[in-house]
Design a protein around this motif. Structure first.
Motif, PDB file in Angstrom:
ATOM      1  N   ALA A 114      -4.786  -3.748   3.053  1.00  0.00           N
ATOM      2  CA  ALA A 114      -4.748  -3.487   4.491  1.00  0.00           C
ATOM      3  C   ALA A 114      -3.338  -3.651   5.052  1.00  0.00           C
ATOM      4  N   LYS A 115      -2.499  -4.425   4.371  1.00  0.00           N
ATOM      5  CA  LYS A 115      -1.131  -4.665   4.842  1.00  0.00           C
ATOM      6  C   LYS A 115      -0.156  -3.567   4.402  1.00  0.00           C
ATOM      7  N   ILE A 116      -0.577  -2.733   3.474  1.00  0.00           N
ATOM      8  CA  ILE A 116       0.314  -1.713   2.913  1.00  0.00           C
ATOM      9  C   ILE A 116       0.207  -0.436   3.751  1.00  0.00           C
ATOM     10  N   PRO A 117       1.328   0.132   4.188  1.00  0.00           N
ATOM     11  CA  PRO A 117       1.272   1.380   4.974  1.00  0.00           C
ATOM     12  C   PRO A 117       0.519   2.481   4.227  1.00  0.00           C
ATOM     13  N   ASP A 118      -0.208   3.299   4.983  1.00  0.00           N
ATOM     14  CA  ASP A 118      -1.037   4.344   4.380  1.00  0.00           C
ATOM     15  C   ASP A 118      -0.238   5.276   3.472  1.00  0.00           C
ATOM     16  N   LYS A 119       1.017   5.565   3.818  1.00  0.00           N
ATOM     17  CA  LYS A 119       1.808   6.499   3.014  1.00  0.00           C
ATOM     18  C   LYS A 119       2.137   5.946   1.636  1.00  0.00           C
ATOM     19  N   TYR A 120       1.887   4.655   1.424  1.00  0.00           N
ATOM     20  CA  TYR A 120       2.177   4.024   0.146  1.00  0.00           C
ATOM     21  C   TYR A 120       0.922   3.643  -0.632  1.00  0.00           C
ATOM     22  N   LYS A 121      -0.195   4.300  -0.345  1.00  0.00           N
ATOM     23  CA  LYS A 121      -1.417   4.018  -1.117  1.00  0.00           C
ATOM     24  C   LYS A 121      -2.310   5.246  -1.174  1.00  0.00           C
ATOM     25  N   ASP A 122      -3.155   5.276  -2.183  1.00  0.00           N
ATOM     26  CA  ASP A 122      -4.050   6.401  -2.388  1.00  0.00           C
ATOM     27  C   ASP A 122      -5.124   6.408  -1.301  1.00  0.00           C
ATOM     28  N   PRO A 123      -5.323   7.536  -0.610  1.00  0.00           N
ATOM     29  CA  PRO A 123      -6.308   7.577   0.480  1.00  0.00           C
ATOM     30  C   PRO A 123      -7.738   7.349   0.008  1.00  0.00           C
ATOM     31  N   ASN A 124      -7.973   7.555  -1.299  1.00  0.00           N
ATOM     32  CA  ASN A 124      -9.326   7.363  -1.842  1.00  0.00           C
ATOM     33  C   ASN A 124      -9.530   5.993  -2.481  1.00  0.00           C
ATOM     34  N   GLY A 125      -8.498   5.149  -2.435  1.00  0.00           N
ATOM     35  CA  GLY A 125      -8.658   3.770  -2.881  1.00  0.00           C
ATOM     36  C   GLY A 125      -8.518   3.514  -4.365  1.00  0.00           C
ATOM     37  N   TRP A 280      -3.443  -9.677  -5.873  1.00  0.00           N
ATOM     38  CA  TRP A 280      -2.251 -10.538  -5.864  1.00  0.00           C
ATOM     39  C   TRP A 280      -0.972  -9.719  -5.899  1.00  0.00           C
ATOM     40  N   ALA A 281      -0.955  -8.626  -6.656  1.00  0.00           N
ATOM     41  CA  ALA A 281       0.252  -7.812  -6.799  1.00  0.00           C
ATOM     42  C   ALA A 281       0.705  -7.208  -5.476  1.00  0.00           C
ATOM     43  N   LEU A 282      -0.202  -7.076  -4.523  1.00  0.00           N
ATOM     44  CA  LEU A 282       0.138  -6.503  -3.222  1.00  0.00           C
ATOM     45  C   LEU A 282       0.636  -7.544  -2.224  1.00  0.00           C
ATOM     46  N   THR A 283       0.558  -8.808  -2.580  1.00  0.00           N
ATOM     47  CA  THR A 283       0.980  -9.859  -1.660  1.00  0.00           C
ATOM     48  C   THR A 283       2.499  -9.929  -1.571  1.00  0.00           C
ATOM     49  N   ALA A 284       2.995 -10.485  -0.473  1.00  0.00           N
ATOM     50  CA  ALA A 284       4.433 -10.709  -0.327  1.00  0.00           C
ATOM     51  C   ALA A 284       4.931 -11.660  -1.413  1.00  0.00           C
ATOM     52  N   HIS A 299      10.213  -3.114  -0.984  1.00  0.00           N
ATOM     53  CA  HIS A 299       8.840  -3.614  -0.985  1.00  0.00           C
ATOM     54  C   HIS A 299       7.936  -2.758  -0.102  1.00  0.00           C
ATOM     55  N   THR A 300       6.646  -2.711  -0.445  1.00  0.00           N
ATOM     56  CA  THR A 300       5.681  -2.009   0.394  1.00  0.00           C
ATOM     57  C   THR A 300       4.990  -2.956   1.375  1.00  0.00           C
ATOM     58  N   ASN A 301       4.934  -4.227   1.049  1.00  0.00           N
ATOM     59  CA  ASN A 301       4.324  -5.202   1.951  1.00  0.00           C
ATOM     60  C   ASN A 301       5.365  -5.616   2.991  1.00  0.00           C
ATOM     61  N   PRO A 302       5.130  -5.314   4.274  1.00  0.00           N
ATOM     62  CA  PRO A 302       6.126  -5.614   5.298  1.00  0.00           C
ATOM     63  C   PRO A 302       6.428  -7.098   5.460  1.00  0.00           C
ATOM     64  N   GLU A 303       5.587  -7.947   4.895  1.00  0.00           N
ATOM     65  CA  GLU A 303       5.828  -9.391   4.985  1.00  0.00           C
ATOM     66  C   GLU A 303       6.778  -9.885   3.894  1.00  0.00           C
ATOM     67  N   ALA A 304       7.070  -9.041   2.898  1.00  0.00           N
ATOM     68  CA  ALA A 304       7.978  -9.433   1.813  1.00  0.00           C
ATOM     69  C   ALA A 304       9.421  -9.396   2.316  1.00  0.00           C
ATOM     70  N   ALA A 305      10.259 -10.204   1.697  1.00  0.00           N
ATOM     71  CA  ALA A 305      11.653 -10.329   2.129  1.00  0.00           C
ATOM     72  C   ALA A 305      12.476  -9.145   1.634  1.00  0.00           C
ATOM     73  N   SER A 306      13.406  -8.678   2.463  1.00  0.00           N
ATOM     74  CA  SER A 306      14.310  -7.607   2.044  1.00  0.00           C
ATOM     75  C   SER A 306      15.490  -8.212   1.288  1.00  0.00           C
ATOM     76  N   ASP A 307      16.273  -7.355   0.639  1.00  0.00           N
ATOM     77  CA  ASP A 307      17.420  -7.795  -0.147  1.00  0.00           C
ATOM     78  C   ASP A 307      18.549  -6.791   0.080  1.00  0.00           C
ATOM     79  N   PRO A 308      19.783  -7.247   0.268  1.00  0.00           N
ATOM     80  CA  PRO A 308      20.880  -6.307   0.547  1.00  0.00           C
ATOM     81  C   PRO A 308      21.151  -5.316  -0.573  1.00  0.00           C
ATOM     82  N   ARG A 309      20.649  -5.585  -1.767  1.00  0.00           N
ATOM     83  CA  ARG A 309      20.865  -4.680  -2.895  1.00  0.00           C
ATOM     84  C   ARG A 309      19.832  -3.554  -2.942  1.00  0.00           C
ATOM     85  N   MET A 310      18.874  -3.589  -2.041  1.00  0.00           N
ATOM     86  CA  MET A 310      17.871  -2.518  -1.953  1.00  0.00           C
ATOM     87  C   MET A 310      18.452  -1.341  -1.177  1.00  0.00           C
TER      88      MET A 310
END
Length: 347
Positions: A114-125, A280-284, A299-310
């Protein structure tokens, strides 16, 4: 008489023991064994870190096998009724799409999805994205200087005759990265024929088609070619680890990108543990592991930390990459690539 009675008691005990054992086997088959095996399409270091972290968190013994997306689909297809893996973690989404078409993935929508934006997951689950990576040019500036060339910023630059045998790319039949390269040409040029025509033109400049999608960055880093086609985060890592002549650039016409997925394998032996792993793999928490071992995908989970090397995706031009369409076309398109390009002599 006494001996006969003893034999009967022993036989009864043995029968009871076998009966209990049979119950235990049946119970074990229903719940699966207590081990989890992951087919992992990311770098070996992050595959190792992911599986160790999950094992430490849950107590479930977890191991992985590093495979490209093409290899994963092939092995899942070969052992469909009794798969050797429980989870697929990492690797471009079109590979997951190809697996869905062959009924190799279990439909499962974990709570964290539910935390992952729709554009980053299969619409059929069937799968959800755990990272995003942009396809780029990984150039050895020293080799380019010797050839009298600038760092490429266009797909047309890779067709320069001065780059004969100076480009490294993987094979799209085995590598998700390389298929992203191929489908990028199809997308930006408007048709499969046009995309293949571009790859034919580049064919003579390709030193060899590697099996792994990450290998071309290392080939360039060692100075064996001028340019490697890889996801940009791989090039960043190789430069960080001592291949200091490397420089990342992106084509101005637009480039493709990957959404690295995670999914439960159809008929997994350890279904409950597999679903637990995917959630678990989808968690921050899980996604934050990547940068600690040199894996700099977005990252796809908006709660995960960003990194300047990304890479900052908004800073580069991306093609309108249709993952479902790419997955549907993959088998036929890679077969055409084999016959019309890879099997043909170079000029």
């Amino acid at each position: 008489m006494k001996r006969t009675r003893t034999i009967r008691i022993a036989a009864a005990a043995a029968a009871l023991s076998l009966g209990l054992a049979g119950c235990a086997v049946e119970e074990g088959q229903q719940g699966g064994s207590d081990k989890l095996t992951v087919a992992c399409g990311a770098m070996e270091e992050v595959c190792d870190a992911w599986t160790k972290a999950f094992q430490a968190k849950t107590g479930i013994p977890t191991s992985f096998v590093r495979l490209s997306s093409g290899e994963t689909v092939a092995r899942l297809g070969a052992a469909k009724a009794s798969p050797e893996f429980d989870v697929w973690h990492g690797g471009p989404a079109d590979g997951f799409g190809a697996a869905v078409e062959q009924d190799l993935i279990e439909k499962f929508v974990p709570e964290e999805a539910a935390k992952i934006p729709d554009k980053y997951k299969d619409p059929n689950g069937y799968w959800a994205g755990v990272y995003v990576g942009a396809l780029g040019f990984c150039s050895n500036t020293k080799v380019l200087d010797e050839l009298g060339l600038d760092v490429p910023d266009s797909w047309e630059d890779l067709l320069d005759p001065k780059l004969k045998s100076q480009v490294s790319t993987a094979h799209p039949s085995t590598s998700g990265t390389a298929f992203t390269t191929l489908w990028t040409q199809v997308t930006r040029l408007g048709s499969e024929d046009a995309g293949l025509d571009y790859m034919k033109k580049m064919h003579s400049n390709v030193l060899q088609y590697t099996k792994s999608g990450t290998a071309p960055g290392q080939v360039a880093g060692r100075g064996e070619v001028a340019v490697g086609l890889v996801f940009s985060h791989d090039c960043v890592l190789y430069k960080e680890r001592g291949m200091t002549d490397l420089e990342v650039s992106f084509p101005k016409e637009g480039t493709g990108y990957e959404v690295g997925g995670v999914a439960v394998i159809k008929n997994a032996r350890n279904m409950d543990a597999a679903k637990q792993y995917v959630n678990w793999a989808l968690t921050a928490e899980a996604q934050n592991i990547g940068p600690t071992v040199g894996s700099y995908q977005v990252h796809t989970n908006p709660e995960a930390a960003s990194d300047p090397r990304m890479v900052t995706l908004s800073d580069i031009k991306l093609v309108d990459y249709d993952f479902a369409k790419a997955a549907a076309a993959k088998k036929e398109l890679t077969a055409r690539f084999d016959a019309e390009i890879a099997a043909q002599p170079k000029e």
